[in-house]
Design a protein around this motif. Structure first.
Motif, PDB file in Angstrom:
ATOM      1  N   GLU A  39     -13.180 -14.323  19.958  1.00  0.00           N
ATOM      2  CA  GLU A  39     -14.346 -13.482  19.724  1.00  0.00           C
ATOM      3  C   GLU A  39     -14.729 -12.673  20.956  1.00  0.00           C
ATOM      4  OE1 GLU A  39     -14.160 -16.672  19.029  1.00  0.00           O
ATOM      5  OE2 GLU A  39     -14.215 -16.722  16.836  1.00  0.00           O
ATOM      6  N   SER A  40     -14.452 -13.226  22.148  1.00  0.00           N
ATOM      7  CA  SER A  40     -14.857 -12.539  23.373  1.00  0.00           C
ATOM      8  C   SER A  40     -14.088 -11.243  23.558  1.00  0.00           C
ATOM      9  CB  SER A  40     -14.623 -13.449  24.582  1.00  0.00           C
ATOM     10  OG  SER A  40     -13.234 -13.682  24.765  1.00  0.00           O
ATOM     11  N   LYS A  41     -12.907 -11.119  22.927  1.00  0.00           N
ATOM     12  CA  LYS A  41     -12.091  -9.912  23.079  1.00  0.00           C
ATOM     13  C   LYS A  41     -12.237  -8.969  21.892  1.00  0.00           C
ATOM     14  CE  LYS A  41      -8.622 -12.430  25.783  1.00  0.00           C
ATOM     15  NZ  LYS A  41      -7.188 -12.803  25.887  1.00  0.00           N
ATOM     16  N   ALA A  42     -13.119  -9.303  20.957  1.00  0.00           N
ATOM     17  CA  ALA A  42     -13.281  -8.462  19.787  1.00  0.00           C
ATOM     18  C   ALA A  42     -13.766  -7.079  20.210  1.00  0.00           C
ATOM     19  CB  ALA A  42     -14.271  -9.097  18.819  1.00  0.00           C
ATOM     20  N   ILE A  43     -13.259  -6.069  19.485  1.00  0.00           N
ATOM     21  CA  ILE A  43     -13.567  -4.689  19.830  1.00  0.00           C
ATOM     22  C   ILE A  43     -15.079  -4.426  19.883  1.00  0.00           C
ATOM     23  CG2 ILE A  43     -13.423  -2.319  18.988  1.00  0.00           C
ATOM     24  CD1 ILE A  43     -10.961  -3.075  20.404  1.00  0.00           C
ATOM     25  N   PRO A  44     -15.873  -4.857  18.894  1.00  0.00           N
ATOM     26  CA  PRO A  44     -17.317  -4.586  18.995  1.00  0.00           C
ATOM     27  C   PRO A  44     -17.932  -5.177  20.246  1.00  0.00           C
ATOM     28  CG  PRO A  44     -16.737  -5.302  16.784  1.00  0.00           C
ATOM     29  CD  PRO A  44     -15.534  -5.554  17.644  1.00  0.00           C
ATOM     30  N   PRO A  79     -10.686   0.004  28.474  1.00  0.00           N
ATOM     31  CA  PRO A  79     -10.643  -1.194  27.619  1.00  0.00           C
ATOM     32  C   PRO A  79     -10.670  -0.860  26.131  1.00  0.00           C
ATOM     33  CG  PRO A  79     -12.205  -1.490  29.416  1.00  0.00           C
ATOM     34  CD  PRO A  79     -11.784  -0.055  29.451  1.00  0.00           C
ATOM     35  N   LEU A  80     -11.196   0.324  25.790  1.00  0.00           N
ATOM     36  CA  LEU A  80     -11.292   0.728  24.386  1.00  0.00           C
ATOM     37  C   LEU A  80     -10.204   1.732  24.016  1.00  0.00           C
ATOM     38  CD1 LEU A  80     -15.178   1.152  24.201  1.00  0.00           C
ATOM     39  CD2 LEU A  80     -13.820  -0.812  23.447  1.00  0.00           C
ATOM     40  N   PHE A  81      -9.108   1.752  24.790  1.00  0.00           N
ATOM     41  CA  PHE A  81      -8.054   2.732  24.560  1.00  0.00           C
ATOM     42  C   PHE A  81      -7.465   2.646  23.154  1.00  0.00           C
ATOM     43  CE2 PHE A  81      -3.435   3.565  24.561  1.00  0.00           C
ATOM     44  CZ  PHE A  81      -3.460   4.935  24.756  1.00  0.00           C
ATOM     45  N   VAL A 101     -16.073   5.054  15.224  1.00  0.00           N
ATOM     46  CA  VAL A 101     -16.969   3.963  14.866  1.00  0.00           C
ATOM     47  C   VAL A 101     -16.248   2.910  14.036  1.00  0.00           C
ATOM     48  CG1 VAL A 101     -17.792   5.170  12.812  1.00  0.00           C
ATOM     49  CG2 VAL A 101     -19.232   3.456  13.883  1.00  0.00           C
ATOM     50  N   GLU A 102     -15.300   3.332  13.221  1.00  0.00           N
ATOM     51  CA  GLU A 102     -14.550   2.384  12.395  1.00  0.00           C
ATOM     52  C   GLU A 102     -13.539   1.612  13.232  1.00  0.00           C
ATOM     53  OE1 GLU A 102     -12.983   4.609   9.091  1.00  0.00           O
ATOM     54  OE2 GLU A 102     -14.921   5.575   8.747  1.00  0.00           O
ATOM     55  N   HIS A 103     -12.874   2.298  14.172  1.00  0.00           N
ATOM     56  CA  HIS A 103     -11.916   1.615  15.051  1.00  0.00           C
ATOM     57  C   HIS A 103     -12.620   0.635  15.984  1.00  0.00           C
ATOM     58  CE1 HIS A 103      -8.654   4.116  13.611  1.00  0.00           C
ATOM     59  NE2 HIS A 103      -9.362   5.198  13.883  1.00  0.00           N
TER      60      HIS A 103
END
Length: 394
Positions: free
Chosen positions: A96-101, A376-378, A335-337
């Protein structure tokens, strides 16, 4: 614009209590702890003080202040890198700590904290926004254009963030040279506090989309610099009504419209839809794309908490449309990604508003952040698609 109610800040200097008017573009409260710093202050000391919540009133060379700010920024980077490594080790077993949101919200927190620390380097300017610092540029015209005249009597000094001054100087540059718009033989001239259309991959989508049968009246909702209204006017919409809640945006849009000598655009200060206007054959909007809280006035062009603006726009669109009218909605699927909203939710909002998708035009953005593999959000940014959704009453 700056808060209308005057606020003042005090500090001790040479055993004397000094006072000046406090200005903050982000409406930050006047600082309660201020120390005097100059060219002898080290970057480590300045960073330590700013991180602890102490504001730094600069009394040295102007260009050295800019270098100090850059040095503080580098120390923030190093601190964030160490913090990220510690968190990675601590939460390596937690998917969960690496989840995109989570990554997105962590990035927002880091950005907000960085802005708070950097905003603590302050300048004192006189009533004409002039500075007596060594090598200080002429800031008067840029600051008056950004913040307005300081006071009528001309005897009141002010204190504000060095970053706000940098923003005013940068905006003056944008306003002078403009932003060249791809696919159009024109430039747009942003004003201070108005989001510059540096990302304009959607322009071609607006040029490619077939106009409704009777483009007599078109609305541009949230016009900003006026770019979308200008495109509609150049595509022969007979009357374009462009709205915005920001006086700065309306002034900026008016400037750009006058430069192009367009006479078929009417500006109106309004929350979304114009009042006392005929139904529109076409409603165009490029709303904020990300459902998060803005941390500065400029960020309202990017962040829309709970997608409030988007949902209100869709909810009331049908009642403002003429027969056979259309809504052109410019949206990114970032927003979806980022897993902050699903495609199904968006389609559900369309349906709940009595709208259906007539067609969709897509393009892939090519901005720098979509190419930066160190981000990090690449993964999300590199997959982004910007779309023009053409909606019509169901």
């Amino acid at each position: 614009m700056l808060a209308p109610q005057k606020q003042y800040v005090q500090w001790h200097e040479n055993d004397i209590v000094q006072e000046a008017r406090w200005l903050s573009e982000s409406n930050h409260a006047p600082p309660t702890r201020i120390v005097i710093v100059d060219d002898k202050t080290t970057a480590d000391e300045a960073y330590r003080l700013a991180s602890q919540g102490t504001s730094l009133l600069w009394r040295g060379d102007f260009h050295n202040a800019r270098q100090l700010l850059q040095a503080i920024n580098r120390r923030i980077d190093r601190t964030n890198e160490r913090s990220a490594l510690r968190k990675a080790k601590k939460t390596a077993k937690s998917p969960e700590s690496k989840a995109i949101p989570n990554l997105f919200h962590q990035q927002r927190q880091v950005t907000a904290q960085r802005a708070r620390i950097l905003s603590r380097l302050l300048l004192e300017l006189d009533a004409d926004y002039d500075s007596n610092l060594r090598r200080a540029p002429d800031m008067s015209a840029a600051c008056i254009a950004a913040f307005g005249p300081l006071n009528e009597k001309g005897d009141e000094a002010c204190v504000l963030s060095f970053r706000d001054v940098q923003g005013a100087l940068g905006a003056a540059g944008w306003r002078e040279k403009g932003v060249k718009i791809d696919h159009l033989d024109l430039s747009i001239y942003p004003h201070y506090g108005v989001f510059a259309p540096t990302r304009h991959e959607y322009v071609q989508l607006l040029l490619d989309a077939p106009l409704p049968v009777m483009p007599d009246v078109a609305y541009d909702i949230g016009t900003g610099t006026g770019l979308l209204a200008i495109i509609l006017a150049k595509r022969d919409a007979k009357q374009v009504i462009a709205t915005d809640l920001s006086p700065r945006a309306l002034t900026c849009a008016s400037d750009n419209i006058e430069r192009l000598e367009l006479t078929n655009i009417q500006l109106q200060e309004a929350n979304l839809y114009p009042t006392d206007a005929p139904p529109a054959n076409l409603i165009v909007c490029n709303p904020p794309w990300l459902p998060a809280k803005p941390s500065s006035p400029l960020e309202y062009a990017v962040y829309d908490p709970n997608s409030t603006m988007l949902r209100e726009l869709l909810r009331d669109a049908k009642q403002h449309l003429a027969e056979q009218g259309e809504v052109w909605l410019i949206l990114s699927d970032l927003v979806e990604h980022l897993k902050l909203r699903t495609r199904e939710e968006l389609l559900g909002w369309f349906a709940d508003s009595g709208l259906t998708v007539k067609y969709r035009l897509d393009t892939q953005p090519k901005h720098n952040r979509s190419q930066d593999e160190s981000d990090p959000l690449f993964a999300a940014r590199s997959s982004e698609v910007t779309s023009l959704w053409c909606l019509q009453p169901a």
